[in-house]
Enzyme design. Structure first.
Site, PDB file in Angstrom:
ATOM      1  CG  ASP A   1      -2.235   0.572   1.037  1.00 20.19           C
ATOM      2  OD1 ASP A   1      -2.299   1.620   0.371  1.00 20.19           O
ATOM      3  OD2 ASP A   1      -3.233  -0.002   1.526  1.00 20.19           O
TER       4      ASP A   1
ATOM      5  CG  ASP B   1      -4.299   5.789   0.808  1.00 12.99           C
ATOM      6  OD1 ASP B   1      -5.272   5.039   1.016  1.00 12.99           O
ATOM      7  OD2 ASP B   1      -4.119   6.860   1.424  1.00 12.99           O
TER       8      ASP B   1
ATOM      9  CD  GLU C   1      -8.754   4.835  -1.482  1.00 18.98           C
ATOM     10  OE1 GLU C   1      -9.655   4.605  -0.669  1.00 18.98           O
ATOM     11  OE2 GLU C   1      -7.742   5.498  -1.178  1.00 18.98           O
TER      12      GLU C   1
ATOM     13  CG  HIS D   1      -8.894  -0.818   4.599  1.00 17.44           C
ATOM     14  ND1 HIS D   1      -8.823  -0.809   3.217  1.00 17.44           N
ATOM     15  CD2 HIS D   1      -8.371   0.353   5.015  1.00 17.44           C
ATOM     16  CE1 HIS D   1      -8.259   0.323   2.826  1.00 17.44           C
ATOM     17  NE2 HIS D   1      -7.971   1.048   3.898  1.00 17.44           N
ATOM     18  CG  ASP D   2     -11.175   2.736   3.831  1.00 21.61           C
ATOM     19  OD1 ASP D   2     -10.600   2.668   4.934  1.00 21.61           O
ATOM     20  OD2 ASP D   2     -10.637   3.173   2.793  1.00 21.61           O
TER      21      ASP D   2
HETATM   22  O1  TEU Z   1      -9.197   6.052   2.009  1.00 16.46           O
HETATM   23  C1  TEU Z   1      -9.674   7.247   1.468  1.00 16.46           C
HETATM   24  C2  TEU Z   1     -11.010   7.675   1.892  1.00 16.46           C
HETATM   25  O2  TEU Z   1     -11.444   8.680   1.406  1.00 16.46           O
HETATM   26  C3  TEU Z   1     -11.826   6.843   2.852  1.00 16.46           C
HETATM   27  O3  TEU Z   1     -11.093   6.474   3.944  1.00 16.46           O
HETATM   28  C4  TEU Z   1     -12.971   7.625   3.366  1.00 16.46           C
HETATM   29  O4  TEU Z   1     -12.557   8.346   4.460  1.00 16.46           O
HETATM   30  C5  TEU Z   1     -14.144   6.800   3.804  1.00 16.46           C
HETATM   31  O5  TEU Z   1     -13.762   5.982   4.846  1.00 16.46           O
HETATM   32  C6  TEU Z   1     -14.789   5.967   2.775  1.00 16.46           C
HETATM   33  O6  TEU Z   1     -15.646   5.071   3.394  1.00 16.46           O
HETATM   34  C7  TEU Z   1      -7.836   5.788   2.044  1.00 16.46           C
HETATM   35  C8  TEU Z   1      -7.594   4.559   2.882  1.00 16.46           C
HETATM   36  O7  TEU Z   1      -8.205   3.454   2.265  1.00 16.46           O
HETATM   37  C9  TEU Z   1      -8.099   4.816   4.270  1.00 16.46           C
HETATM   38  O8  TEU Z   1      -8.030   3.695   5.102  1.00 16.46           O
HETATM   39  C10 TEU Z   1      -7.276   5.952   4.848  1.00 16.46           C
HETATM   40  O9  TEU Z   1      -7.783   6.315   6.093  1.00 16.46           O
HETATM   41  C11 TEU Z   1      -7.281   7.172   3.929  1.00 16.46           C
HETATM   42  O10 TEU Z   1      -7.074   6.849   2.567  1.00 16.46           O
HETATM   43  C12 TEU Z   1      -6.161   8.119   4.318  1.00 16.46           C
HETATM   44  O11 TEU Z   1      -4.926   7.555   3.987  1.00 16.46           O
END
Ligand code: TEU
Ligand code: CA
Length: 545
Positions: free
Chosen positions: A98, A200, A242, A315-316
């Protein structure tokens, strides 16, 4: 289309903190992952995407990196990392790292130096602006984690910019020294034998702050082409960006091989359909008609140019079976249905850890049980703005990122076999019934359904390269489609509802003689006439030409 190794790959995403704890501190780690490589090999995946394992103060669980070339002590050592790469490569499994380079941690030496003085050589690694005459921030851009995107630095009397937490200052990608430093770091990882990068929030690096443009900024694609040339371009790696703001047109810019940017991107159009006006804290029910339209559009648009990545969760995001299936009565049926729907589409499928068991969202009754920074920030922001505790807790239950982050369920022992001590985040109480040991012992489990889907993709080029055509497009509850390649034709039929559904497949030729490939109920020997599909029934069959 020129064939690439990642066209028929299946990727498994690991959230290291929650996968397997080898040293009994309640936190998953690299030796824990190594101990489960045979499990992953058995599932059949050939790429692992590791969420960040670098040194980090863990303000955002590792998405805040303080040293890109060191491993966080709680995850292990660089020796462990090298051992993981070696052990994975021996099993023909590649490891995708990542790459979090929109921002660093505020504890990264670059930022520590940058904020020590305006004349630091690293000052321009970040984005600084003077306050307005009244002391207010330069503009009203907001942080994705709630609140404003500007943080005042009292030492040097300027604001710095952060699109995520204030402990995640954004890098200044206009600075050639930032570009160079990131490229060098990427090349170092490539030399360690990794299989690629998941980039990311990469659509945020071409931003133009003063015009308030953050996503899809004017410099984005030239920065990626430059990165491609300087690092992975000639290395045959899998690269996936992403990109929350991608439309099919934009996705083609990233993933058209002629343009030398990335292998593919994650797009989120199907995900945000259940967010009212793009707000995840106002969840709304899924309309299958819209969902089908979006998925179909992406299949059609990227048919000859670019490449899709396929995923239901990460994971989000909430657990797929809870969001798009039924995590109670029809958990097994609906989890298999979702898997079949996704794995027969054109693109590279991604499985998020535990999805292969049908792991579900978790019900936390107290806010204290949540750990995620986004969840905690938004609970505060929204309840202060007048949203009730009950409404916010319901929204968290649906969409908190912690739904995906509860420990992996390995067996029915205390703490689900993830650890022998209390884990950093509570285990979902349903581990007693939903766990790896149970799944491996049941030949009809969701796990073996995934295993079969992966095997089919490996052996049938029609699944990888076949032309996609929607079938029964106007049906309210069924998502069906054909895939066709040379002499092969596959029909995939999925009932997205807990009610029986009737349909006629008469628009499809060749129903007379079908060969069952996979399903979640006993195979059907006849698809002629009117069919009544059972709750969440799903199957794929091979048709004659
Ligand atoms: O995610 C980007 C992001 O915009 C999402 O985390 C958003 O906040 C929301 O949760 C969508 O459901 C990436 C990573 O995947 C995330 O885990 C990180 O927190 C974020 O970037 C910052 O690096
Ligand atoms: Ca541990």
């Amino acid at each position: 289309m020129q064939k690439q190794w990642w066209h028929d790959a299946v990727v498994y995403q690991i959230y290291p903190r929650s996968f397997c704890d080898s040293n009994h501190d309640g936190i998953g780690d690299l030796p824990g992952i190594i101990s489960k490589l045979d499990y992953l090999k058995n599932l059949g995946v050939n790429v692992l995407w590791l969420s960040p394992v670098y040194q980090s103060p863990m303000d955002d669980n590792g998405y805040d990196i303080s040293d890109y070339q060191a491993i966080a002590a709680e995850f292990g050592t660089m020796e462990d990392m090298k051992c993981l790469l070696d052990q994975a490569n021996r099993r023909n499994i590649k490891v995708v790292m990542d790459l979090v380079v929109n921002h660093t941690s505020d504890e990264h030496p670059w930022f520590i130096s940058a904020k020590s003085s305006k004349s630091s050589p690293y000052r321009d690694f970040y984005i600084w602006r003077d306050a307005n005459a009244d002391g207010s921030p330069p503009n009203d851009l907001g942080s994705i984690f709630g609140g404003g995107a500007w943080e005042w630095d009292a030492t040097t009397e300027q604001y710095y910019f952060h699109l995520f937490s204030k402990r995640q200052p954004d890098l200044n990608w206009e600075n050639p020294n930032v570009q160079q430093a990131v490229h060098d770091m990427m090349n170092w990882w490539i030399e360690q034998g990794i299989g690629g990068f998941r980039l990311d929030v990469i659509d945020l690096i071409g931003k133009e702050i003063d015009k308030k443009i953050t996503g899809n900024g004017p410099r984005l694609h030239s920065l990626l082409q430059q990165m491609n040339r300087a690092t992975f371009g000639d290395k045959d790696l899998l690269t996936v960006g992403e990109t929350w703001g991608a439309t099919p047109e934009i996705a083609k810019l990233y993933s058209d091989p002629e343009r030398n940017e990335l292998s593919m991107v994650f797009q989120f159009e199907h995900i945000t359909l259940t967010w009212k006006d793009g707000d995840k804290w106002q969840p709304i029910p899924l309309k299958l008609s819209e969902f089908k339209q979006v998925l179909t559009k992406w299949q059609v648009e990227l048919e000859n140019q670019g490449w899709n990545s396929l995923f239901w969760n990460n994971h989000d995001l909430p657990r797929a079976v809870s969001k798009y299936g039924d995590d109670a009565k029809y958990r097994v049926e609906s989890a298999k249905m979702l898997a079949t729907t996704l794995h027969f589409l054109k693109g590279t499928p991604y499985i998020y850890q535990g999805e292969e068991l049908g792991m579900t969202n978790v019900e936390f009754h107290s806010l204290d049980e949540y750990q995620d920074i986004e969840t905690l920030n938004f609970y505060k922001v929204r309840t202060e703005a007048g949203v009730s505790h009950e409404e916010m807790m319901a929204a968290l239950h649906e969409n908190s990122r912690d739904n995906a982050r509860t420990p992996m369920q390995w067996n029915d022992q205390e703490y689900a076999g993830f650890s022998t001590v209390k884990p950093w985040l509570k285990v979902n109480p349903n581990y007693v019934d939903i766990n790896v040991e149970q799944a491996l012992a049941d030949s009809d489990s969701i796990f073996y359904h995934y295993q079969t889907l992966i095997q089919l993709r490996k052996t049938m080029p029609v699944i990888v390269y076949g032309h996609f055509t929607p079938v029964c497009e106007s049906h309210e509850a069924v998502f069906a489609y054909l895939r066709e390649h040379e002499d092969d034709r596959i029909l995939v039929v999925n009932n997205f509802s807990k009610e029986p559904q009737t349909l006629s497949l008469s628009e499809v030729a060749g129903l007379g003689s079908v060969e069952h490939l996979i399903g979640n109920y006993p195979p059907r020997d006849n698809l002629n006439g009117e069919l009544t599909l059972l709750p969440f029934e799903s199957f794929a069959v091979k048709l004659q030409r």
